[in-house]
Scaffold this motif. Structure first.
Motif, PDB file in Angstrom:
ATOM      1  N   ALA A  89      12.677   4.907   9.524  1.00 15.78           N
ATOM      2  CA  ALA A  89      11.214   4.813   9.452  1.00 15.78           C
ATOM      3  C   ALA A  89      10.514   5.708  10.464  1.00 15.78           C
ATOM      4  N   GLN A  90      11.290   6.379  11.296  1.00 14.09           N
ATOM      5  CA  GLN A  90      10.751   7.198  12.380  1.00 14.09           C
ATOM      6  C   GLN A  90       9.910   6.340  13.332  1.00 14.09           C
ATOM      7  N   ARG A  91      10.462   5.183  13.671  1.00 14.51           N
ATOM      8  CA  ARG A  91       9.800   4.253  14.589  1.00 14.51           C
ATOM      9  C   ARG A  91      10.802   3.804  15.659  1.00 14.51           C
ATOM     10  N   GLU A  92      11.455   4.766  16.253  1.00 12.45           N
ATOM     11  CA  GLU A  92      12.512   4.452  17.218  1.00 12.45           C
ATOM     12  C   GLU A  92      11.995   3.674  18.426  1.00 12.45           C
ATOM     13  N   SER A 115       0.844  -1.196   0.000  1.00 14.36           N
ATOM     14  CA  SER A 115       0.000   0.000   0.000  1.00 14.36           C
ATOM     15  C   SER A 115       0.874   1.239   0.000  1.00 14.36           C
ATOM     16  N   LYS A 116       0.284   2.332  -0.363  1.00 20.38           N
ATOM     17  CA  LYS A 116       1.013   3.589  -0.381  1.00 20.38           C
ATOM     18  C   LYS A 116       1.405   3.973   1.038  1.00 20.38           C
ATOM     19  N   SER A 117       2.659   4.423   1.189  1.00 22.66           N
ATOM     20  CA  SER A 117       3.105   4.745   2.535  1.00 22.66           C
ATOM     21  C   SER A 117       2.359   5.964   3.054  1.00 22.66           C
ATOM     22  N   PRO A 118       2.098   6.002   4.374  1.00 24.67           N
ATOM     23  CA  PRO A 118       1.414   7.164   4.951  1.00 24.67           C
ATOM     24  C   PRO A 118       2.177   8.446   4.634  1.00 24.67           C
ATOM     25  N   SER A 119       1.446   9.486   4.338  1.00 21.60           N
ATOM     26  CA  SER A 119       2.085  10.719   3.867  1.00 21.60           C
ATOM     27  C   SER A 119       2.992  11.340   4.909  1.00 21.60           C
ATOM     28  N   HIS A 120       2.757  11.046   6.196  1.00 20.78           N
ATOM     29  CA  HIS A 120       3.553  11.689   7.236  1.00 20.78           C
ATOM     30  C   HIS A 120       4.770  10.856   7.631  1.00 20.78           C
ATOM     31  N   LEU A 121       4.956   9.688   7.014  1.00 26.55           N
ATOM     32  CA  LEU A 121       6.088   8.822   7.344  1.00 26.55           C
ATOM     33  C   LEU A 121       6.997   8.653   6.130  1.00 26.55           C
ATOM     34  N   PRO A 122       8.289   8.452   6.349  1.00 24.39           N
ATOM     35  CA  PRO A 122       9.241   8.339   5.230  1.00 24.39           C
ATOM     36  C   PRO A 122       8.947   7.139   4.346  1.00 24.39           C
ATOM     37  N   ARG A 123       9.189   7.326   3.060  1.00 22.95           N
ATOM     38  CA  ARG A 123       9.112   6.245   2.086  1.00 22.95           C
ATOM     39  C   ARG A 123      10.452   5.529   2.064  1.00 22.95           C
ATOM     40  N   LEU A 124      10.429   4.208   2.202  1.00 24.05           N
ATOM     41  CA  LEU A 124      11.656   3.441   2.396  1.00 24.05           C
ATOM     42  C   LEU A 124      11.935   2.490   1.242  1.00 24.05           C
ATOM     43  N   ILE A 125      13.218   2.330   0.939  1.00 20.94           N
ATOM     44  CA  ILE A 125      13.698   1.239   0.099  1.00 20.94           C
ATOM     45  C   ILE A 125      14.743   0.486   0.899  1.00 20.94           C
ATOM     46  N   THR A 126      14.612  -0.828   0.978  1.00 18.65           N
ATOM     47  CA  THR A 126      15.585  -1.647   1.700  1.00 18.65           C
ATOM     48  C   THR A 126      16.387  -2.477   0.717  1.00 18.65           C
ATOM     49  N   ILE A 127      17.697  -2.473   0.922  1.00 16.85           N
ATOM     50  CA  ILE A 127      18.622  -3.184   0.037  1.00 16.85           C
ATOM     51  C   ILE A 127      19.353  -4.232   0.868  1.00 16.85           C
ATOM     52  N   LEU A 167      11.323   5.442  -7.643  1.00 14.95           N
ATOM     53  CA  LEU A 167      10.332   5.086  -6.623  1.00 14.95           C
ATOM     54  C   LEU A 167      10.175   6.184  -5.572  1.00 14.95           C
ATOM     55  N   LYS A 168      10.911   7.261  -5.716  1.00 18.39           N
ATOM     56  CA  LYS A 168      10.810   8.443  -4.858  1.00 18.39           C
ATOM     57  C   LYS A 168      10.950   8.115  -3.364  1.00 18.39           C
ATOM     58  N   PRO A 169      12.046   7.446  -2.990  1.00 26.01           N
ATOM     59  CA  PRO A 169      12.227   7.141  -1.566  1.00 26.01           C
ATOM     60  C   PRO A 169      12.741   8.346  -0.784  1.00 26.01           C
ATOM     61  N   ASP A 170      12.406   8.383   0.491  1.00 29.06           N
ATOM     62  CA  ASP A 170      13.023   9.354   1.395  1.00 29.06           C
ATOM     63  C   ASP A 170      14.313   8.797   1.988  1.00 29.06           C
ATOM     64  N   ALA A 171      14.358   7.464   2.140  1.00 28.12           N
ATOM     65  CA  ALA A 171      15.528   6.836   2.748  1.00 28.12           C
ATOM     66  C   ALA A 171      15.774   5.476   2.108  1.00 28.12           C
ATOM     67  N   VAL A 172      17.047   5.137   1.985  1.00 34.09           N
ATOM     68  CA  VAL A 172      17.483   3.817   1.541  1.00 34.09           C
ATOM     69  C   VAL A 172      18.312   3.211   2.676  1.00 34.09           C
ATOM     70  N   ILE A 173      17.963   2.008   3.070  1.00 34.29           N
ATOM     71  CA  ILE A 173      18.649   1.339   4.179  1.00 34.29           C
ATOM     72  C   ILE A 173      19.304   0.083   3.638  1.00 34.29           C
ATOM     73  N   SER A 174      20.591  -0.079   3.904  1.00 31.70           N
ATOM     74  CA  SER A 174      21.305  -1.232   3.377  1.00 31.70           C
ATOM     75  C   SER A 174      22.491  -1.536   4.276  1.00 31.70           C
ATOM     76  N   THR A 175      23.384  -2.397   3.782  1.00 26.37           N
ATOM     77  CA  THR A 175      24.635  -2.691   4.477  1.00 26.37           C
ATOM     78  C   THR A 175      25.783  -2.125   3.653  1.00 26.37           C
ATOM     79  N   THR A 176      26.973  -2.218   4.209  1.00 20.24           N
ATOM     80  CA  THR A 176      28.152  -1.714   3.497  1.00 20.24           C
ATOM     81  C   THR A 176      28.506  -2.575   2.293  1.00 20.24           C
TER      82      THR A 176
END
Length: 293
Positions: free
Chosen positions: A144-147, A32-44, A94-103
């Motif tokens: 994800a702003q879910r600390e 589903s579309k991510s909530p507008s108030h939360l970051p859009r994520l791509i995980t690698i 995909l217009k992400p706000d953040a990309v999370i991955s490893t080195t």
């Protein structure tokens, strides 16, 4: 020549760097579309994608890489390619706000292009320790702003890890010699030091007899005879690539080992075994139980 499947690419990548069952598999849910108030994520990275689902943040996922195969719902997300061969265009589309991955993600120039485009890039260093899991949970929580949810998840995972490490430490039997074989291609390889497989063997209470080198080397008759493993550890994809368990034991090198005489092999899902994600306690307990029962 046929192209390798996504799962084959995954297992090889994880190895080269992977039951408590306290957490049920997240129920598949439609993208589903991510909530507008939360970051859009791509995980690698498949293990980082698992963390997103464990935090209940899957609605924020707008894309994943081809190693992201668990839970099954992750397979339905838009894919940005293989983690070491990313393209900035594919990710940015995909217009992400953040990309999370490893080195291990790359190439580096692509990551720099993402940063220049204003995308936050979170990279977790791969060390094949429990700290990997902590760093992945923390990185996803921040991005994800879910600390708070991340702290709660880490508390549960720490309790699982403490339980399984106590179980392994309490084992009084002699430690078995365990050799990991990566066999997703025509030339099987064996794991030395500083690999995910070596770390898994040690965490599960075994001894890796190949301690004279780092990384992977071809599997040879001399290496197998010298290692004299009591058990072979491998992945389900490796067994499939060789044509099944009977074909696996027909490898002439294996006939030189104590494991061959007992047909002692431990086979696990590649992502579970080698990714060092939130299911690491489950993977360690599974390997440990098979080595000692």
């Amino acid at each position: 020549m046929p192209h390798p499947s996504r799962r084959q690419v995954l297992a090889t990548a994880l190895a080269a760097g992977l039951p408590l069952g306290l957490h049920a598999q997240p129920a598949p849910s439609p993208l589903s579309k991510s909530p507008s108030h939360l970051p859009r994520l791509i995980t690698i990275d498949g293990s980082i994608t698992e963390v997103v689902y464990a935090l209940g943040a899957e609605a924020q996922l707008v894309g994943t890489d081809t190693t992201s195969l668990y839970p099954k719902a992750a397979q339905k997300t838009p894919k940005v390619g293989y983690m070491r061969q990313l393209s900035a265009e594919g990710v940015l589309s995909l217009k992400p706000d953040a990309v999370i991955s490893t080195t291990e993600a790359g190439p580096p120039v692509v990551l720099d292009q993402l940063r220049s485009a204003g995308v936050k890039v979170e990279l977790v260093k791969t060390e094949h320790t429990w700290n990997d899991v902590k760093a992945k949970v923390s990185a996803v929580g921040r991005a994800a702003q879910r600390e708070e949810a991340a702290r709660e998840l880490q508390t549960r995972l720490d309790a699982e890890w403490a339980q399984v490490t106590r179980q392994v430490a309490a084992q009084s039997k002699p430690k078995p010699r365990v050799l990991f074989i990566l066999s997703h291609g025509p030339s099987p390889q064996v794991a030395g030091l500083e690999t995910a497989a070596d770390a898994m063997i040690r965490y599960a209470g075994g001894v890796n007899p190949l301690s004279g080198f780092k990384g992977y080397r071809p599997m040879t008759a001399e290496a197998m005879a010298g290692a004299a493993p009591d058990f072979i550890l491998t992945t389900d994809l490796g067994i499939q690539a060789l044509g099944g368990i009977d074909k696996f034991w027909q490898r002439p090198e294996l006939a030189l080992t104590p494991a061959y005489r007992k047909r002692a092999v431990v086979v696990l899902d590649a992502l579970l075994l080698l990714s060092f994600g939130p299911r690491l306690p489950q993977a360690v307990q599974e390997v440990h139980s098979r080595l000692y029962t």
